[in-house]
Design a protein around this motif. Sequence first.
Motif, mmCIF file in Angstrom:
data_model
loop_
_atom_site.group_PDB
_atom_site.id
_atom_site.type_symbol
_atom_site.label_atom_id
_atom_site.label_comp_id
_atom_site.label_asym_id
_atom_site.label_seq_id
_atom_site.Cartn_x
_atom_site.Cartn_y
_atom_site.Cartn_z
ATOM 1 N N ARG A 1 -7.726 -4.313 -14.467
ATOM 2 C CA ARG A 1 -8.119 -5.225 -15.557
ATOM 3 C C ARG A 1 -8.397 -4.430 -16.835
ATOM 4 O O ARG A 1 -8.024 -4.860 -17.932
ATOM 5 N N GLU B 1 -0.209 -2.401 -5.980
ATOM 6 C CA GLU B 1 -1.601 -2.822 -5.836
ATOM 7 C C GLU B 1 -1.807 -4.222 -6.409
ATOM 8 O O GLU B 1 -0.990 -4.710 -7.175
ATOM 9 N N THR B 2 -2.936 -4.799 -6.073
ATOM 10 C CA THR B 2 -3.328 -6.049 -6.707
ATOM 11 C C THR B 2 -3.847 -5.746 -8.114
ATOM 12 O O THR B 2 -4.554 -4.745 -8.310
ATOM 13 N N LEU C 1 -6.013 -7.544 -9.460
ATOM 14 C CA LEU C 1 -7.340 -8.161 -9.489
ATOM 15 C C LEU C 1 -8.420 -7.157 -9.101
ATOM 16 O O LEU C 1 -9.236 -7.406 -8.216
ATOM 17 N N GLN C 2 -8.420 -6.025 -9.770
ATOM 18 C CA GLN C 2 -9.450 -5.014 -9.567
ATOM 19 C C GLN C 2 -9.862 -4.485 -10.938
ATOM 20 O O GLN C 2 -9.072 -4.514 -11.888
ATOM 21 N N ASP C 3 -11.084 -4.026 -11.032
ATOM 22 C CA ASP C 3 -11.663 -3.701 -12.336
ATOM 23 C C ASP C 3 -10.856 -2.690 -13.134
ATOM 24 O O ASP C 3 -10.634 -2.878 -14.334
ATOM 25 N N ASP C 4 -10.389 -1.606 -12.511
ATOM 26 C CA ASP C 4 -9.691 -0.593 -13.297
ATOM 27 C C ASP C 4 -8.327 -1.071 -13.778
ATOM 28 O O ASP C 4 -7.866 -0.683 -14.852
ATOM 29 N N SER D 1 0.795 -1.220 0.000
ATOM 30 C CA SER D 1 0.000 0.000 0.000
ATOM 31 C C SER D 1 0.831 1.275 0.000
ATOM 32 O O SER D 1 0.290 2.357 0.045
#
Length: 171
Positions: A30, A22-23, A25-28, A4
Amino acid sequence: MSRSQSVASNSPITSNVTITVETPLQDDVRTLVAALNSHLLPLSPVEFQFKMTVEQMAGEDTTVFVARDESGNALGCGALKIHGAHIGEVKRMFTLPAVRGQRIGAILLDAITQLAKDKGVTQLVLETGAVQGFDAAWRLYERSGFSRCGVVLDYPDSGHSVFYEKWLKQS
């Protein structure tokens, strides 16, 4: 660098941009990766495009950096994938076309390079395309101290790829 922690930019052009681990695996994120894949599709034969999926990018060997504006919108991404004790690979570098030329790619690459140094990586490598559509990427890498080299890791010597390396001094 923790998952973070932010990297603030000192550049006046990118002063409102934050680089954060960040991961994917988040929409933005992707959406960024999908835009990168769409950008690459017409530039090289599919069999010579070495894309990591967001699921692969979420692996323990990979750290993903995301550039965000002051409103939290994702503007770009890049990743460091570790290969063994001393080799790191720059993967999935991309900035949205609307923000190109604002040094976001450079600050992403600086963050990746710093993490590589922190992890004890001594050789940072990457593979990119070999046609004119990749010329902005070549300039970015060369301005950041990367030099063209021969084939790296397990990539094929196909003529569709250009390879770069940067040797890192440990402090």
